[in-house]
Scaffold this active site. Sequence first.
Site, short mmCIF file in Angstrom:
data_model
loop_
_atom_site.label_atom_id
_atom_site.label_comp_id
_atom_site.label_asym_id
_atom_site.label_seq_id
_atom_site.Cartn_x
_atom_site.Cartn_y
_atom_site.Cartn_z
N GLN A 1 53.47 -11.08 -25.50
CA GLN A 1 54.23 -10.02 -24.84
C GLN A 1 55.38 -10.62 -24.00
O GLN A 1 56.37 -9.96 -23.73
CB GLN A 1 53.31 -9.18 -23.95
N TYR B 1 47.24 -13.11 -32.80
CA TYR B 1 47.94 -12.52 -31.65
C TYR B 1 47.22 -12.87 -30.35
O TYR B 1 45.99 -12.86 -30.28
CB TYR B 1 48.01 -10.99 -31.79
N LYS C 1 59.58 -11.07 -24.91
CA LYS C 1 60.65 -10.08 -24.96
C LYS C 1 61.75 -10.21 -23.91
O LYS C 1 62.94 -10.18 -24.24
CB LYS C 1 60.05 -8.67 -24.88
N GLU D 1 83.55 -19.67 -15.01
CA GLU D 1 82.46 -20.24 -14.20
C GLU D 1 81.15 -19.52 -14.48
O GLU D 1 80.09 -20.13 -14.58
CB GLU D 1 82.80 -20.13 -12.71
N SER E 1 89.60 -15.03 -3.05
CA SER E 1 88.60 -15.49 -2.10
C SER E 1 88.59 -14.52 -0.92
O SER E 1 89.61 -13.94 -0.58
CB SER E 1 88.97 -16.89 -1.62
N LYS F 1 93.91 -18.26 -2.73
CA LYS F 1 93.10 -18.65 -3.88
C LYS F 1 93.06 -17.64 -5.02
O LYS F 1 93.10 -16.44 -4.82
CB LYS F 1 91.67 -18.94 -3.44
N HIS G 1 86.78 -39.40 -22.36
CA HIS G 1 86.28 -39.78 -21.02
C HIS G 1 87.06 -39.06 -19.92
O HIS G 1 87.16 -39.56 -18.80
CB HIS G 1 86.38 -41.30 -20.79
N ASN H 1 90.53 -17.55 -8.29
CA ASN H 1 89.39 -18.29 -8.83
C ASN H 1 89.07 -17.96 -10.28
O ASN H 1 89.16 -16.79 -10.67
CB ASN H 1 88.15 -18.02 -7.97
N1 ARG Z 1 52.94 -4.77 -25.69
C1 ARG Z 1 52.32 -5.69 -26.63
C2 ARG Z 1 53.26 -6.88 -26.85
O1 ARG Z 1 54.39 -6.75 -26.55
C3 ARG Z 1 52.09 -5.02 -27.93
C4 ARG Z 1 51.02 -5.63 -28.73
C5 ARG Z 1 49.72 -5.45 -28.05
N2 ARG Z 1 48.65 -5.93 -28.85
C6 ARG Z 1 47.41 -6.16 -28.35
N3 ARG Z 1 46.54 -6.63 -29.15
N4 ARG Z 1 47.15 -5.93 -27.08
O2 ARG Z 1 52.87 -7.92 -27.29
#
Ligand code: ARG
Length: 464
Positions: free
Chosen positions: A324, A319, A327, A292, A279, A285, A158, A287
């Site tokens: 997309q 798909y 990523k 952080e 600072s 200071k 605590h 920091n």
């Molecule tokens: N740039 C697309 C992605 O990252 C690649 C796959 C595209 N596929 C499609 N059926 N349009 O998902």
Amino acid sequence: MTKEQTWSQRFESALHPAIARFNASINFDIELIEYDLTGSQAHAKMLAHTSIISQEEGEQLIAGLEQVRQEYRQGKFQPGVDAEDVHFAVERRLTEIVGDVGKKLHTARSRNDQVGTDTRLYLRDQIQQIKSQLREFQGVLLNIAEKHVETLIPGYTHLQRAQPLSLAHHLLAYFQMAQRDWERLTDVSRRVNISPLGCGALAGTTFPIDRHYTAKLLNFDNIYANSLDGVSDRDFAIEFLCAASLIMVHLSRLAEEVILWSSEEFRFVTLKDSCATGSSIMPQKKNPDVPELVRGKTGRVFGHLQAMLVIMKGLPLAYNKDLQEDKEGLFDTVNTVKASLEAMTILLGEGLEFRIQRLAEAVTEDFSNATDVADYLAARGVPFREAYNLVGKVVKTSIAAGKLLKDLTLDEWQQLHPAFAPDIYEAISPRQVVAARNSYGGTGFAQVHEALIAARAQVGEDSE
Ligand code: ARG
């Protein structure tokens, strides 16, 4: 990109420029280029191996892809938004280099299984790098712990002083968290390392491909059993994001402690100039920006996990372009975890120093030996709850008198209970309080020595 260069002749006009920009992923999926090239080389080799294309064509494709790789590495190949994504960009450049045979590369393949392959190859690599960073982090924790078995630090529950600890024991808690993080990544890798290549757009292909062959070339352990699943599964990324989130949870806990420890209120550590900032207005200071930032960046990794879960929720087979969106969060998570691990490893290794003198004082200035008084009586036959109540009373009167338990006279102890003897003073000294907790996994020095040996073995044995 014009219609001839991308989609079929079915399209009559080019994309609206704003839509082309909106649709494009090249600005971020360029990160996958090395893996895209490697995946394509394996695919080309398989096409030749199965006589879907000739040997010579296969060799031309592989050499051409290698040239694209060199051009990219030398900064000569920098595809723009007109290429839509990394897959189109590579294929287009390849075809410029090798001519019409370049157009054969995409036989028996779709960008759907291609991007799935690239992402897994990328993640597999990154996981290995993060695992070795975790090992470095653990190594630094061990080095510090080894120096501080006998250094005592207040232990908290605590955020109130609870019982004193060996500093090594405290640090080894983080070692163990990192160990589980490492093991978790090893486990996640098993499901990252499955090949979707050859699943095609969604249903497989009419060509006599050999999926095991490409899987072997790319060092995948296995191949997806179902083509629909193979092209649309992102469980592997979600699992990684979970594992990454837990790494950040652990780093953020340590970061928070370092922030507290470096404050004037605690003064348990001094931050070295190499890892602290000043600072712009308050000249006094220093920091703790590094911990952080680690604490702050944790939020963004959690956000990426949440985003990925929401992207996948309710997504129909197979798909969908939504995928997309997997990523940027994934790449940012990888980069954030790597940067945070690196910074925390440097901070621990060379950026802070424990203030031994101050820590020694800290463990004597409170009532964190109260449990030991109760244990003392309990070991002499007094029922623990009774002993606990007696000690509660003496803590109360001592606080009122401005005293600590060590300041009570033997008379005072014996008035409280006749079982007290002169050895009570030794029993409640911080060192003894720590040493006595010799149960398995406890902070007793003997336990900590054993724990250090076991920890060294853990990182030695299965380090990869
Ligand atoms: N740039 C697309 C992605 O990252 C690649 C796959 C595209 N596929 C499609 N059926 N349009 O998902």
